[in-house]
Design a protein around this motif. Structure first.
Motif, PDB file in Angstrom:
ATOM      1  N   ASN A 403     -75.840 -69.984 -40.485  1.00  0.00           N
ATOM      2  CA  ASN A 403     -75.348 -69.780 -38.774  1.00  0.00           C
ATOM      3  C   ASN A 403     -75.756 -68.704 -37.883  1.00  0.00           C
ATOM      4  O   ASN A 403     -75.597 -68.621 -36.699  1.00  0.00           O
ATOM      5  N   PRO A 404     -76.007 -67.668 -39.130  1.00  0.00           N
ATOM      6  CA  PRO A 404     -76.748 -66.436 -37.930  1.00  0.00           C
ATOM      7  C   PRO A 404     -77.969 -66.862 -36.841  1.00  0.00           C
ATOM      8  O   PRO A 404     -78.181 -66.375 -35.887  1.00  0.00           O
ATOM      9  N   VAL A 405     -78.690 -67.899 -37.550  1.00  0.00           N
ATOM     10  CA  VAL A 405     -79.448 -68.117 -36.960  1.00  0.00           C
ATOM     11  C   VAL A 405     -79.779 -69.179 -36.348  1.00  0.00           C
ATOM     12  O   VAL A 405     -81.375 -69.406 -35.546  1.00  0.00           O
ATOM     13  N   THR A 406     -79.116 -70.078 -35.805  1.00  0.00           N
ATOM     14  CA  THR A 406     -79.494 -71.457 -35.427  1.00  0.00           C
ATOM     15  C   THR A 406     -78.360 -71.233 -33.479  1.00  0.00           C
ATOM     16  O   THR A 406     -77.615 -70.089 -33.657  1.00  0.00           O
ATOM     17  N   THR A 407     -79.478 -71.761 -32.558  1.00  0.00           N
ATOM     18  CA  THR A 407     -77.957 -72.405 -31.825  1.00  0.00           C
ATOM     19  C   THR A 407     -76.385 -73.407 -32.110  1.00  0.00           C
ATOM     20  O   THR A 407     -77.058 -73.608 -33.314  1.00  0.00           O
ATOM     21  N   LYS A 408     -76.511 -73.483 -31.168  1.00  0.00           N
ATOM     22  CA  LYS A 408     -74.597 -73.639 -31.948  1.00  0.00           C
ATOM     23  C   LYS A 408     -74.323 -75.678 -30.967  1.00  0.00           C
ATOM     24  O   LYS A 408     -73.458 -75.213 -30.251  1.00  0.00           O
ATOM     25  N   SER A 409     -75.278 -75.869 -30.685  1.00  0.00           N
ATOM     26  CA  SER A 409     -75.359 -77.544 -29.519  1.00  0.00           C
ATOM     27  C   SER A 409     -76.838 -77.921 -30.265  1.00  0.00           C
ATOM     28  O   SER A 409     -77.166 -77.527 -30.825  1.00  0.00           O
ATOM     29  N   GLY A 410     -76.439 -79.057 -29.580  1.00  0.00           N
ATOM     30  CA  GLY A 410     -77.017 -79.722 -29.736  1.00  0.00           C
ATOM     31  C   GLY A 410     -77.435 -80.296 -31.531  1.00  0.00           C
ATOM     32  O   GLY A 410     -76.659 -80.355 -31.817  1.00  0.00           O
ATOM     33  N   ASP A 413     -80.553 -76.568 -33.929  1.00  0.00           N
ATOM     34  CA  ASP A 413     -82.292 -75.879 -33.794  1.00  0.00           C
ATOM     35  C   ASP A 413     -82.109 -73.985 -34.535  1.00  0.00           C
ATOM     36  O   ASP A 413     -80.979 -73.182 -34.001  1.00  0.00           O
ATOM     37  N   ILE A 414     -83.069 -73.671 -35.416  1.00  0.00           N
ATOM     38  CA  ILE A 414     -83.319 -72.477 -35.898  1.00  0.00           C
ATOM     39  C   ILE A 414     -83.828 -70.976 -34.455  1.00  0.00           C
ATOM     40  O   ILE A 414     -85.212 -71.869 -33.873  1.00  0.00           O
ATOM     41  N   ASP A 415     -83.121 -70.615 -34.339  1.00  0.00           N
ATOM     42  CA  ASP A 415     -83.369 -69.392 -32.897  1.00  0.00           C
ATOM     43  C   ASP A 415     -84.638 -68.799 -33.340  1.00  0.00           C
ATOM     44  O   ASP A 415     -84.172 -68.142 -34.103  1.00  0.00           O
ATOM     45  N   PRO A 416     -86.123 -68.519 -32.912  1.00  0.00           N
ATOM     46  CA  PRO A 416     -87.124 -67.789 -33.679  1.00  0.00           C
ATOM     47  C   PRO A 416     -86.858 -66.649 -33.331  1.00  0.00           C
ATOM     48  O   PRO A 416     -87.195 -65.472 -33.963  1.00  0.00           O
ATOM     49  N   ASN A 417     -85.821 -65.999 -32.150  1.00  0.00           N
ATOM     50  CA  ASN A 417     -85.350 -64.904 -31.586  1.00  0.00           C
ATOM     51  C   ASN A 417     -84.454 -64.630 -32.702  1.00  0.00           C
ATOM     52  O   ASN A 417     -83.934 -62.344 -32.272  1.00  0.00           O
TER      53      ASN A 417
END
Length: 515
Positions: A403-410, A413-417
């Motif tokens: 939950n802390p590292v993913t985008t919340k739609s679609g 995906d894991i957000d590299p930032n």
């Protein structure tokens, strides 16, 4: 070896006595009467009271020239296929798949305790600490395992924990400890009065095996190996049989106090004591039909209702976790070794895998839903898990959920930032080619207190009627590149009742009414 103390508050059988008894503790080393690569058995003398602090010593060895480490979540429990405590023909406690169950229950240990005690004695290393924050450390501030040593690469590198590194000989490899109370929950509630029993008291352990001939599918069963430029080792890991010993503490009181202990479990007088047992169930979560990863834009979903048959049992707590049958790594293609199709490089075969998008579940018990709304939030799941033992789950959020590292739609995906764990080659970990990303979301589990009170109490439970408990997995979100067969492991903590009748153990599933 023996020691004697007086004026001690008596904690045997969970009771306190006002009279100051004289207590003597005798320590002895007990060898197994049977020991092979797959099993061991100890038979205890019917003398004194068995202390819950008695310990089994275990050493593992790997081939010369190699070094290994225990799965960081399961630790030495990866070795144990099953553990059984018997009195005569009566099974008192018997637990399978301890690797999963103890990965969950030891997560309630504080980070400090897991770092300084659990890590060294059991090889469980799930406490994370920030990396070096120096300018040369690309991954500065992200999280790595506690207990590692500064690697040859200096800042931005970590070598294996030398205190828990498995080596090739008994003089070099560490000794791990299994407390009897960790293997058998009955000993947390009752220190067993051996002197009252006429039948033999036996401890039976069955072991998993891991050999080089198993190929990549065998690695991670007991231990894992560091990864160099040529990939991970496919090595044997086995128990060192001569050093497998039980260090038994036996308690003796004055004659008067021993008679009081005898009365506390006297079935003829209707005196019984409650204790905890653990029942395991496994269910399959099949993969969805193949998904076209080139065209998918949203998560697919599946549903499953699994039954946990516990009719007539007094149930306190229910745990479960998901384990991928054919694991595949989250790592960059250059280091995605084919071997890692079969196991997690850090967790071995005991990764408790979260879903990229939080899954949704509810529990039906005695025809009533436990929650008015299905549970989805990772935060709410952690709060429910806290109610089980009256303690938080002390895990870094990177291990608990995506939950802390993913985008919340679609496709979530894991957000590299937002990465909390360093990848490879930014941080050179344990051989230089292992990516910390592989432990992300791999210590995830659910735990529910089914009783009415807060915390863990043998007097607080729910009696299950004729219908089994149902776990309603109403949303299992899947995307094409993570569409894999899974197993879900359920562990139920139930209350049973123990007493002794004419030198024989009596175990009841229901509360005692009469003898």
């Amino acid at each position: 070896m023996s020691s004697s103390k007086t004026s001690l508050g008596d904690n045997v059988l969970g009771e306190t006595d006002d009279s100051p008894p004289t207590m003597e503790v005798q320590s002895s080393v007990v060898e197994p009467i049977i020991v092979t690569d797959t099993q061991a058995r100890w038979v205890l003398e019917n003398k004194g009271i068995l202390s819950r602090d008695s310990v089994i010593q275990v050493q593992l060895i790997v081939p010369a020239g190699t070094e290994g480490f225990l799965p960081v979540g399961a630790g030495i429990y990866s070795l144990i296929k099953s553990a059984t405590l018997r009195i005569g023909a009566r099974r008192i406690n018997s637990i399978q798949d301890l690797a999963f169950f103890k990965s969950m229950t030891h997560s309630y240990d504080t980070p400090s305790y897991r770092t300084n005690v659990t890590r060294i004695l059991k090889g469980i290393n799930t406490t994370l600490v920030p990396t070096n924050s120096a300018p040369t450390a690309v991954a500065g501030g992200q999280f790595v395992f506690a207990g590692g040593v500064l690697g040859d690469g200096g800042e931005g590198a970590q070598g294996m924990d030398y205190q828990t590194t498995i080596r090739s000989g008994e003089t070099l490899t560490p000794s791990f400890s299994l407390k009897l109370s960790d293997l058998f929950p009955v000993l947390e509630d009752i220190e067993l009065p051996l002197f009252l029993l006429k039948d033999e008291v036996a401890i039976d352990l069955t072991f998993r095996t891991q050999t080089a001939t198993d190929g990549p599918g065998g690695v991670g069963t007991i231990c894992c190996f560091p990864q160099g430029a040529a990939g991970p080792v496919l090595g044997t890991c086995k128990i060192d049989k001569p050093s497998l010993l039980l260090f038994q503490d036996t308690i003796y009181y004055s004659n008067e106090r021993m008679e009081e202990v005898a009365m506390a479990v006297n079935a003829k007088e209707g005196l019984y004591l409650n204790y905890t047992d653990v029942i395991q169930n496994v269910a399959a979560l099949p993969a969805l039909p193949p998904i076209n990863t080139g065209t998918e834009t949203e998560m697919s979903t599946s549903q499953k209702v699994n039954q946990v048959p516990l009719s007539g049992f007094r149930v306190k707590n229910l745990f479960w976790c998901y384990n991928v049958v054919d694991w595949q790594p989250k790592t960059i293609p250059a280091t995605a070794y084919a071997n890692y199709r079969y196991y997690n490089p850090f967790m071995g075969k005991y990764a408790m895998s979260a879903y990229l998008k939080d899954d949704t579940w509810n529990v039906r018990c005695n025809d009533l839903l436990l929650f008015p709304q299905p549970v989805t939030s990772a935060t709410l799941k952690a709060a429910e898990a806290e109610d089980v033992y009256g303690s938080p789950v002390w895990l870094n959020q990177a291990l608990w959920s995506y939950n802390p590292v993913t985008t919340k739609s679609g496709l979530y995906d894991i957000d590299p930032n937002t990465q909390l764990l360093p990848g490879q080659p930014d941080y050179k970990l344990w051989g230089g080619h292992m990516s910390m990303e592989n432990v992300g979301g791999q210590m995830s589990f659910s735990a529910v207190n089914l009783s009415t009170g807060w915390g863990n109490d043998n007097d607080d439970f729910v009696v299950i009627n004729q219908k089994p408990i149902e776990v309603l997995h109403t949303d299992l979100p899947v995307r094409g590149d993570r569409n894999r067969d899974k197993n879900v492991y359920y562990f139920s903590e139930v209350v049973k009742t123990f007493a002794i009748l004419d030198g024989k153990a009596v175990v009841l599933q229901q509360p005692a009414v009469s003898v």
